[in-house]
Design a protein around this motif. Structure first.
Motif, mmCIF file in Angstrom:
data_model
loop_
_atom_site.group_PDB
_atom_site.id
_atom_site.type_symbol
_atom_site.label_atom_id
_atom_site.label_comp_id
_atom_site.label_asym_id
_atom_site.label_seq_id
_atom_site.Cartn_x
_atom_site.Cartn_y
_atom_site.Cartn_z
ATOM 1 N N GLU A 132 -19.852 29.470 33.240
ATOM 2 C CA GLU A 132 -18.577 28.746 33.345
ATOM 3 C C GLU A 132 -18.377 28.256 34.777
ATOM 4 O OE1 GLU A 132 -15.428 26.690 32.199
ATOM 5 O OE2 GLU A 132 -16.818 27.701 30.852
ATOM 6 N N ALA A 133 -18.801 29.050 35.764
ATOM 7 C CA ALA A 133 -18.693 28.629 37.171
ATOM 8 C C ALA A 133 -19.542 27.381 37.420
ATOM 9 C CB ALA A 133 -19.123 29.761 38.096
ATOM 10 N N ASP A 134 -20.728 27.297 36.809
ATOM 11 C CA ASP A 134 -21.582 26.109 36.928
ATOM 12 C C ASP A 134 -20.876 24.885 36.345
ATOM 13 O OD1 ASP A 134 -23.786 27.495 38.066
ATOM 14 O OD2 ASP A 134 -24.528 28.033 36.068
ATOM 15 N N ARG A 135 -20.237 25.070 35.208
ATOM 16 C CA ARG A 135 -19.524 23.956 34.558
ATOM 17 C C ARG A 135 -18.356 23.478 35.429
ATOM 18 N NH1 ARG A 135 -21.654 23.989 29.443
ATOM 19 N NH2 ARG A 135 -22.457 26.006 28.777
ATOM 20 N N GLN A 136 -17.643 24.416 36.041
ATOM 21 C CA GLN A 136 -16.525 24.054 36.916
ATOM 22 C C GLN A 136 -17.024 23.338 38.169
ATOM 23 O OE1 GLN A 136 -14.414 27.717 37.568
ATOM 24 N NE2 GLN A 136 -13.489 27.702 35.536
ATOM 25 N N LEU A 137 -18.131 23.827 38.729
ATOM 26 C CA LEU A 137 -18.718 23.182 39.908
ATOM 27 C C LEU A 137 -19.119 21.743 39.580
ATOM 28 C CD1 LEU A 137 -19.725 23.503 42.854
ATOM 29 C CD2 LEU A 137 -21.937 24.134 41.880
ATOM 30 N N PHE A 138 -19.748 21.558 38.419
ATOM 31 C CA PHE A 138 -20.118 20.205 37.997
ATOM 32 C C PHE A 138 -18.882 19.317 37.910
ATOM 33 C CE2 PHE A 138 -20.192 17.002 34.743
ATOM 34 C CZ PHE A 138 -21.225 16.199 35.201
ATOM 35 N N GLN A 139 -17.832 19.819 37.258
ATOM 36 C CA GLN A 139 -16.622 19.028 37.065
ATOM 37 C C GLN A 139 -15.986 18.657 38.409
ATOM 38 O OE1 GLN A 139 -13.890 20.780 34.241
ATOM 39 N NE2 GLN A 139 -13.249 18.758 33.578
ATOM 40 N N GLN A 140 -16.002 19.579 39.356
ATOM 41 C CA GLN A 140 -15.470 19.290 40.691
ATOM 42 C C GLN A 140 -16.288 18.215 41.386
ATOM 43 O OE1 GLN A 140 -15.543 23.156 42.507
ATOM 44 N NE2 GLN A 140 -13.704 23.852 41.456
ATOM 45 N N LYS A 141 -17.606 18.304 41.286
ATOM 46 C CA LYS A 141 -18.477 17.307 41.922
ATOM 47 C C LYS A 141 -18.291 15.939 41.272
ATOM 48 C CE LYS A 141 -21.785 15.744 44.533
ATOM 49 N NZ LYS A 141 -21.734 15.679 45.979
ATOM 50 N N LEU A 142 -18.205 15.894 39.950
ATOM 51 C CA LEU A 142 -17.992 14.621 39.259
ATOM 52 C C LEU A 142 -16.665 14.007 39.680
ATOM 53 C CD1 LEU A 142 -18.819 12.478 37.201
ATOM 54 C CD2 LEU A 142 -17.811 13.919 35.415
ATOM 55 N N THR A 143 -15.627 14.807 39.764
ATOM 56 C CA THR A 143 -14.319 14.308 40.198
ATOM 57 C C THR A 143 -14.414 13.737 41.605
ATOM 58 O OG1 THR A 143 -13.177 15.903 38.789
ATOM 59 C CG2 THR A 143 -11.906 14.945 40.601
ATOM 60 N N LYS A 144 -15.082 14.446 42.504
ATOM 61 C CA LYS A 144 -15.241 13.990 43.889
ATOM 62 C C LYS A 144 -15.974 12.645 43.943
ATOM 63 C CE LYS A 144 -17.237 15.265 48.308
ATOM 64 N NZ LYS A 144 -18.272 16.019 48.968
ATOM 65 N N VAL A 145 -17.064 12.531 43.192
ATOM 66 C CA VAL A 145 -17.833 11.284 43.178
ATOM 67 C C VAL A 145 -16.996 10.139 42.616
ATOM 68 C CG1 VAL A 145 -19.819 10.132 42.090
ATOM 69 C CG2 VAL A 145 -20.096 12.392 43.127
ATOM 70 N N LEU A 146 -16.243 10.390 41.553
ATOM 71 C CA LEU A 146 -15.395 9.346 40.976
ATOM 72 C C LEU A 146 -14.316 8.904 41.958
ATOM 73 C CD1 LEU A 146 -15.066 10.637 37.321
ATOM 74 C CD2 LEU A 146 -16.144 8.493 38.058
ATOM 75 N N LEU A 147 -13.718 9.847 42.663
ATOM 76 C CA LEU A 147 -12.714 9.487 43.669
ATOM 77 C C LEU A 147 -13.317 8.664 44.797
ATOM 78 C CD1 LEU A 147 -10.648 12.815 43.826
ATOM 79 C CD2 LEU A 147 -9.889 10.608 42.899
ATOM 80 N N GLU A 148 -14.525 9.029 45.238
ATOM 81 C CA GLU A 148 -15.208 8.261 46.282
ATOM 82 C C GLU A 148 -15.501 6.846 45.804
ATOM 83 O OE1 GLU A 148 -18.635 10.685 47.084
ATOM 84 O OE2 GLU A 148 -17.506 12.036 48.436
ATOM 85 N N GLN A 149 -15.947 6.699 44.559
ATOM 86 C CA GLN A 149 -16.229 5.374 44.011
ATOM 87 C C GLN A 149 -14.948 4.555 43.893
ATOM 88 O OE1 GLN A 149 -19.427 5.340 44.758
ATOM 89 N NE2 GLN A 149 -19.722 4.039 42.982
ATOM 90 N N GLN A 150 -13.863 5.214 43.508
ATOM 91 C CA GLN A 150 -12.570 4.544 43.396
ATOM 92 C C GLN A 150 -12.114 4.012 44.750
ATOM 93 O OE1 GLN A 150 -9.240 7.095 42.185
ATOM 94 N NE2 GLN A 150 -8.961 5.705 40.442
ATOM 95 N N GLU A 151 -12.298 4.815 45.796
ATOM 96 C CA GLU A 151 -11.933 4.385 47.157
ATOM 97 C C GLU A 151 -12.755 3.178 47.576
ATOM 98 O OE1 GLU A 151 -12.156 7.589 49.967
ATOM 99 O OE2 GLU A 151 -10.752 8.822 48.823
ATOM 100 N N LYS A 152 -14.048 3.175 47.273
ATOM 101 C CA LYS A 152 -14.911 2.035 47.621
ATOM 102 C C LYS A 152 -14.430 0.767 46.942
ATOM 103 C CE LYS A 152 -19.214 4.500 48.418
ATOM 104 N NZ LYS A 152 -20.580 4.725 47.930
ATOM 105 N N CYS A 153 -13.989 0.889 45.690
ATOM 106 C CA CYS A 153 -13.547 -0.278 44.933
ATOM 107 C C CYS A 153 -12.232 -0.824 45.464
ATOM 108 C CB CYS A 153 -13.394 0.072 43.449
ATOM 109 S SG CYS A 153 -14.972 0.384 42.651
ATOM 110 N N GLU A 154 -11.418 0.032 46.076
ATOM 111 C CA GLU A 154 -10.112 -0.396 46.589
ATOM 112 C C GLU A 154 -10.212 -1.072 47.948
ATOM 113 O OE1 GLU A 154 -7.713 3.120 46.486
ATOM 114 O OE2 GLU A 154 -7.589 3.122 44.300
ATOM 115 N N LEU A 155 -11.336 -0.867 48.665
ATOM 116 C CA LEU A 155 -11.474 -1.446 50.012
ATOM 117 C C LEU A 155 -11.659 -2.924 49.992
ATOM 118 C CD1 LEU A 155 -13.696 1.226 51.758
ATOM 119 C CD2 LEU A 155 -11.242 0.931 51.905
#
Length: 155
Positions: A132-155
């Motif tokens: 379950e910790a692996d699944r949570q870590l994955f979800q956190q990393k995916l969220t981080k990557v999506l937020l970074e991509q969102q920021e790039k698109c807003e620039l």
């Protein structure tokens, strides 16, 4: 780069499909699950399912031919990761490790060395069970990557 990336999943053996769907739904990002006909996947809101024949590389070929720069691909396949990186997409393993130009050569060499050892009769360890910790870590990393991509698109 398009406004929002698509999350493309090598879904045949992906253990974090639910986490991908939850995160994508919260962030309004489309998901494409690609699997062979041997795996039963049902489409859901925001999730499109593509089923391909069961030949060895069908899923990989479909993904490689359908991604765009900035898309996020979830796979544990280093060969597919190499192709996807070269096309400008982001690659995450189901454990949340990001495959990049900086680490993919090392990972490919390690895979080759393990295969060579097995062919000569040696033993190698497989991956540990997904927790379950692996699944949570994955979800956190995916969220981080999506937020970074969102920021790039807003620039």
């Amino acid at each position: 780069m398009k406004a929002k990336p698509t999350i493309v999943v090598d879904a045949d053996s992906c253990p974090v499909k639910q986490q991908i769907q939850e995160t994508a739904s919260q962030m309004g990002v489309p998901v494409v699950m690609v699997a062979s006909y041997d795996h039963l996947l049902l489409p859901k809101d925001g999730v499109r399912v593509i089923q391909v024949d069961r030949s060895d590389q069908s899923v990989d070929l479909y993904i490689a031919n359908s991604i765009s720069p900035g898309d996020i691909v979830v796979t544990g396949d280093f060969g597919l990761a190499c192709i996807v990186i070269s096309k400008g997409a982001i690659v995450l393993s189901p454990r949340g490790e990001e495959y990049t130009e900086a680490n993919i050569d090392y990972l490919m060499d390690r895979r080759h060395e393990s295969a060579r050892r097995r062919r000569s009769g040696g033993k190698t360890k497989g991956p540990r069970a997904m927790s379950e910790a692996d699944r949570q870590l994955f979800q956190q990393k995916l969220t981080k990557v999506l937020l970074e991509q969102q920021e790039k698109c807003e620039l």
